[in-house]
Scaffold this active site. Sequence first.
Site, short mmCIF file in Angstrom:
data_model
loop_
_atom_site.label_atom_id
_atom_site.label_comp_id
_atom_site.label_asym_id
_atom_site.label_seq_id
_atom_site.Cartn_x
_atom_site.Cartn_y
_atom_site.Cartn_z
N ARG A 27 0.83 -1.22 0.00
CA ARG A 27 0.00 0.00 0.00
C ARG A 27 0.86 1.26 0.00
O ARG A 27 0.37 2.37 -0.13
CB ARG A 27 -0.91 0.02 1.23
N GLU A 480 -4.71 2.49 -26.18
CA GLU A 480 -4.49 1.98 -24.82
C GLU A 480 -5.08 0.58 -24.67
O GLU A 480 -4.46 -0.30 -24.08
CB GLU A 480 -5.10 2.95 -23.81
N GLU A 487 0.32 -6.51 -23.91
CA GLU A 487 1.38 -6.59 -22.90
C GLU A 487 1.09 -7.64 -21.83
O GLU A 487 2.01 -8.09 -21.15
CB GLU A 487 1.65 -5.24 -22.26
C1 AGP Z 1 1.63 0.43 -19.46
O1 AGP Z 1 0.72 -0.57 -19.06
C2 AGP Z 1 3.06 -0.03 -19.36
N1 AGP Z 1 3.36 -0.52 -18.07
C3 AGP Z 1 4.05 1.03 -19.87
O2 AGP Z 1 3.69 1.38 -21.18
C4 AGP Z 1 4.10 2.33 -19.05
O3 AGP Z 1 2.92 3.07 -19.23
C5 AGP Z 1 5.31 3.15 -19.55
O4 AGP Z 1 6.49 2.42 -19.29
C6 AGP Z 1 5.40 4.53 -18.87
O5 AGP Z 1 5.60 4.36 -17.51
P1 AGP Z 1 5.46 5.65 -16.55
O6 AGP Z 1 4.02 6.10 -16.64
O7 AGP Z 1 5.83 5.18 -15.19
O8 AGP Z 1 6.39 6.71 -17.08
#
Ligand code: AGP
Length: 607
Positions: A27, A480, A487
């Site tokens: 948390r 998105e 992923e």
């Molecule tokens: C999204 O589900 C992924 N984990 C990845 O694209 C992520 O959004 C990206 O690495 C950016 O991370 P951040 O928002 O911590 O900068």
Amino acid sequence: MCGIVGYKGKNEACDILIEALKRLEYRGYDSAGIALWNEGRIAIERKKGKVDDLKKIVYNNDSFKGKMGLAHTRWATHGTPSERNAHPHKADDVVVVHNGIIENYIELKTKLKDEGHKFLSDTDTEVIPHLITNHLRKGMNFIDAVRATLKELKGSYALGIIKETEKTLIAAKKESPLIVGVGEGEYFIASDVPAIINRTNRFIFLEDNDVAIFKDGTLLLINVDGKEVQRKVHEVYWTEAMAEKGGYKHFMLKEIFEQPRAISDTLIGRIKEEKGLVEFEELKLPDISKMKKIWMIACGTSYHACIIGKHMFEANLRIPVETDIASEFRYRDPILGKNDMLILVSQSGETADTIAAMKEGKKRGAYTLSVCNVLGSTLAREADGVIFTHAGPEIGVASTKAFTTQISVLFMLMLHIGKKLGKMQSDEIRNSIGEIKKIPHKIQTILDMSNVIEELARKYMGFKDFLYLGRGINYPTVQEGALKLKEISYIHAEAYAAGEMKHGPIALIDENLPVVFVSPNDHTYKKTCGNMEEVITRRGRILLFTDDNSHEMASRVDNLFILPKTIYELQPILSVVPLQLLAYYIANFLGTDVDQPRNLAKSVTVE
Ligand code: AGP
């Protein structure tokens, strides 16, 4: 989102509290602290960093004896991660741990300072022990002083409170979770079941405005008005692993379901509906009247939030907004300078490419503003300004609640700037605030239909390729959605602007290609219907997500999911939720490692 625990019973409290705190570290984990009451003295220890750092100091340390105490692990929302901002907080001999956000803490703190109170931290929490001591000094008893304090607080709280001269532990709850564990000759309080599932399986789930008083081996439940209340003792049979995820199979699913709360927390203290205002206490904007262009730069999911922000800002502020992927932006020798604002969006605040983009912007004299979920992160500290999403820790690698809270922050920022530039009037802002306040409930109505999405996932889990199509603000939404699917399920999913279909992707369409459309009844609706016709002609299978239950293609598509309605700018927050769930359930059926998908990391801190 922090974790609090408390204990009062027949055993030594220190080990129990530390062990319980370890179970709550998911948390929040930027600082931890403990307070032990022993024969009229309270020993306190606080450490920046993880619970283990605290444990090394208090374990087997005779200064930390006692059968009553409190402990806290912090996810900073106000005041950077540090020892001075770590809980417990104290005033006179009153000690408090808190999870939640005190919305009116600035005015309370100002009033208390005027009365001579001295503050040691930057937190909102620290006003609470000072308010209690204020009432005690005026002759109130401990319980009444706590009740009077609770009535002065606006916002959310789950509290543990002890006092050196009292053999009483008091707990209180409003909008932040707090449970009571009922043991044999001992009681526990905790933010969540996992903290104490190994100690008892009997729990009381406190309700808003409940106050629990533990004294002389008994528990008294009252409300803030002092009236006794009755609460059922539930028996919970969770495994410890299950308990840490709040009963959800994966953190990602828990975080999808936390989105109503995450957005509510992100709105708290910022939207002033009656005044038609949005304010960010942590924000120091420059003179934006000279601003010529806004840039929104990020990676991955956060980049999709930027594109949605572009639609919002350009439609309402009529300022040009350029978006780019951080790893592209930083190498293209971007043309920006002192009349540009560079907004960097990042859940972790540690993404290497986004940090590099911020440095590029600073080098060229642009004003840099980060939108982050982690206080004390690099982007939060080093940008000229910062606005925090209050989503709480996002453990699942696939970003969900961070994305919807980022959109919420960008929407509020658009209103804030619109007001400053005189481009949006108070009644328009008031209406927009009214709309975003309804979003948490609208998300909940979608979550209540998660079983429908689960059935969709069961039907389509065997396909090897998906195409996601949308127009306008729905295009970054489908980007998105496609990212979520690929992923965590490792299925190839491609997002395209629906209008681009005829420029190539239409060659892919056949009965083996599910096509996901996000097509609310907005200005892009009619054209998107044409795209659906083209897919149907080529025997493609369509999953349509729309807010229009009389959509003209409703009877022609293979699957239809009706979304709640909202304004154009906020539609992505609702449209993305079923796409998150679709990706989750498909991955779950396929048995992939949903929370830690192969090859991925939660924060890409390398280039
Ligand atoms: C999204 O589900 C992924 N984990 C990845 O694209 C992520 O959004 C990206 O690495 C950016 O991370 P951040 O928002 O911590 O900068």
